[in-house]
Design an enzyme around this catalytic site. Structure first.
Site, mmCIF file in Angstrom:
data_model
loop_
_atom_site.group_PDB
_atom_site.id
_atom_site.type_symbol
_atom_site.label_atom_id
_atom_site.label_comp_id
_atom_site.label_asym_id
_atom_site.label_seq_id
_atom_site.Cartn_x
_atom_site.Cartn_y
_atom_site.Cartn_z
ATOM 1 N N MET A 30 83.718 37.856 100.364
ATOM 2 C CA MET A 30 84.706 36.771 100.370
ATOM 3 C C MET A 30 85.202 36.523 98.943
ATOM 4 O O MET A 30 85.739 35.467 98.633
ATOM 5 C CB MET A 30 84.089 35.503 100.973
ATOM 6 C CG MET A 30 83.675 35.725 102.435
ATOM 7 S SD MET A 30 83.618 34.225 103.422
ATOM 8 C CE MET A 30 82.355 33.310 102.567
ATOM 9 N N HIS A 37 77.712 40.957 93.969
ATOM 10 C CA HIS A 37 78.768 41.756 94.609
ATOM 11 C C HIS A 37 78.917 43.109 93.907
ATOM 12 O O HIS A 37 79.107 44.141 94.548
ATOM 13 C CB HIS A 37 80.114 41.044 94.514
ATOM 14 C CG HIS A 37 80.179 39.741 95.242
ATOM 15 N ND1 HIS A 37 80.249 38.533 94.593
ATOM 16 C CD2 HIS A 37 80.169 39.453 96.567
ATOM 17 C CE1 HIS A 37 80.319 37.560 95.484
ATOM 18 N NE2 HIS A 37 80.255 38.081 96.690
ATOM 19 N N SER A 185 74.961 33.498 94.072
ATOM 20 C CA SER A 185 75.818 33.080 95.176
ATOM 21 C C SER A 185 77.097 32.525 94.583
ATOM 22 O O SER A 185 77.061 31.867 93.531
ATOM 23 C CB SER A 185 75.113 31.986 95.988
ATOM 24 O OG SER A 185 76.051 31.293 96.788
HETATM 25 O O1 PAF Z 1 78.585 37.537 103.502
HETATM 26 C C1 PAF Z 1 79.802 37.314 103.381
HETATM 27 O O2 PAF Z 1 80.360 37.243 102.283
HETATM 28 C C2 PAF Z 1 80.645 37.099 104.641
HETATM 29 O O3 PAF Z 1 79.928 36.439 105.622
HETATM 30 C C3 PAF Z 1 81.252 38.407 105.184
HETATM 31 C C4 PAF Z 1 80.180 39.384 105.624
HETATM 32 C C5 PAF Z 1 82.129 39.049 104.122
HETATM 33 C C6 PAF Z 1 82.127 38.112 106.391
HETATM 34 O O4 PAF Z 1 83.154 37.236 106.096
#
Ligand code: PAF
Length: 283
Positions: A30, A37, A185
Site C-alpha cells: 500500500m 517493503h 510499519s
Molecule cells: O499488507 C498489505 O499491505 C495489504 O494488505 C495488501 C496485501 C497490499 C493488500 O492491500
C-alpha cells in the site's frame, strides 16, 4: 523502471513477459515504503526474472472508523525507492481502475478470517483477499511475497491460493524491525515520541513469551497473562488481543509447542499495531 497505472496495460506487459518465457515476482503493497517493503523487493529479485511492485491503498479493506483517508501516500518518493531496488514495474492503479462503478464481487475465505484481527476489523480480510485476487489476475505472478508481520493475512492468502488452485507460490518474508525491535510499519509514522516508546511494549511482550517458552513454560493462559501485564503496565496501550495459536490453523492452543505463534494486536494512542513471533524461529 516503468510506472503503469492501467490494469489492462499491466496485463498486456505480463502477457508479453510470460510469452517470452519470463517469470514474474509480485510484491503487493500500500506504499509509504520503509525498509520492510524494500526487503520484500530485494527478495523478489531472487525469486523470478522480473519484479512488479504494486502500490494501492485499498479502500475496501478499511473499516469506516479506520485510517483510509489518513494513510500516508508518497508515490514519487516510493517510485524512486523502488527503482533503486531494481523493480521493473511499479503498478499503481487508481480506485476507479480497480473498482469501477458496478463492481460487486467479494472473495471470502471462511474460518481463519473470523478470529484475531478479523474480530476487531470486520470485513477487512474480504477486502484484502478481493484486492489480492484482482492483483494476481492483472499481474499474473509466478510468485508473490508478503511480510510475516501480517501473519493472519499471509495464512489467509495461502489458503485462498490453495482453495482456488492458483499456481502462484506465496512466500512469507521475515519481520523487519527497527534497531530497538519495533516491527516496521507505515503506521509507525502516526506515533508521537511517547507513543513510539510505548509501542516497544509489544516487542517486550514477544521477547518475554519467547524467553518463558525457552525456559519450559508451555501453558498458553499463563503466558498470555504475563504478556498482558507487560502491555497493560503502559497506559498508552490498549490490548486488542494476545493469542497463542497453531501457526497453520490459527486455532487457539492451551498447551503450546514449537509450531505455535504468539500474536499481539494493540492500540497505542489511536494507532493500531500488530506483531508476532513463531516460537521456533530465530526472528
Ligand atoms: O499488507 C498489505 O499491505 C495489504 O494488505 C495488501 C496485501 C497490499 C493488500 O492491500
Amino acid at each position: 523502471m516503468e510506472i503503469i497505472h492501467s490494469p489492462s496495460q499491466m496485463t498486456a506487459w505480463a502477457n508479453q513477459a510470460l510469452g517470452a518465457g519470463k517469470t514474474i515476482a509480485l510484491t503487493p503493497t500500500m506504499g509509504a515504503f520503509h525498509e520492510g517493503h524494500l526487503s520484500l523487493m530485494r527478495m523478489a529479485r531472487h525469486q523470478a526474472d522480473l519484479t512488479v511492485t504494486s502500490i494501492f491503498v485499498n479502500p475496501i479493506q478499511f473499516g469506516p472508523e479506520e485510517d483510509f483517508d489518513q494513510y500516508p501516500k508518497s508515490l514519487a518518493k516510493d517510485a524512486a525507492m523502488a527503482e533503486k531496488e531494481g523493480v521493473e514495474i511499479l503498478f499503481a492503479p487508481t480506485v476507479a481502475d480497480m473498482y469501477p462503478e458496478g463492481f460487486q464481487t467479494l472473495i471470502t475465505v471462511k474460518g481463519i478470517t473470523d478470529r484475531l484481527c478479523g474480530l476487531s476489523r470486520p470485513g477487512h480480510f474480504d477486502g484484502v483477499t478481493t484486492v489480492v485476487a484482482k492483483l494476481f489476475n492483472i499481474v499474473k505472478p509466478t510468485v508473490a511475497i508478503f511480510g510475516r508481520k501480517d501473519f493472519q493475512q499471509l495464512a489467509i492468502l495461502r489458503k485462498m491460493v490453495c482453495d482456488l488452485n492458483w499456481d502462484i507460490e506465496i512466500i512469507g518474508h521475515p519481520i523487519v524491525r527497527e534497531e530497538d525491535g519495533l516491527a516496521m510499519s507505515s503506521r509507525n509514522t502516526y506515533l508521537s515520541v511517547t507513543e513510539r516508546q510505548a509501542a516497544l511494549t509489544l516487542v517486550k511482550s514477544i521477547k518475554h513469551v519467547r524467553q518463558r517458552f525457552r525456559e519450559g513454560e508451555t501453558n498458553a493462559e499463563q503466558l498470555r497473562c504475563e504478556a498482558a501485564k507487560i502491555l497493560s503496565d503502559n497506559d498508552k496501550v490498549t490490548i486488542d488481543y494476545l493469542s497463542l495459536v497453531d501457526q497453520r490453523t490459527l486455532n487457539d492452543q492451551t498447551v503450546i509447542n514449537h509450531d505455535s505463534v504468539f500474536l499481539v494486536a494493540a492500540k497505542v494512542g489511536t494507532t493500531r499495531l500488530i506483531d508476532n513471533t513463531v516460537l521456533f524461529d530465530e526472528n
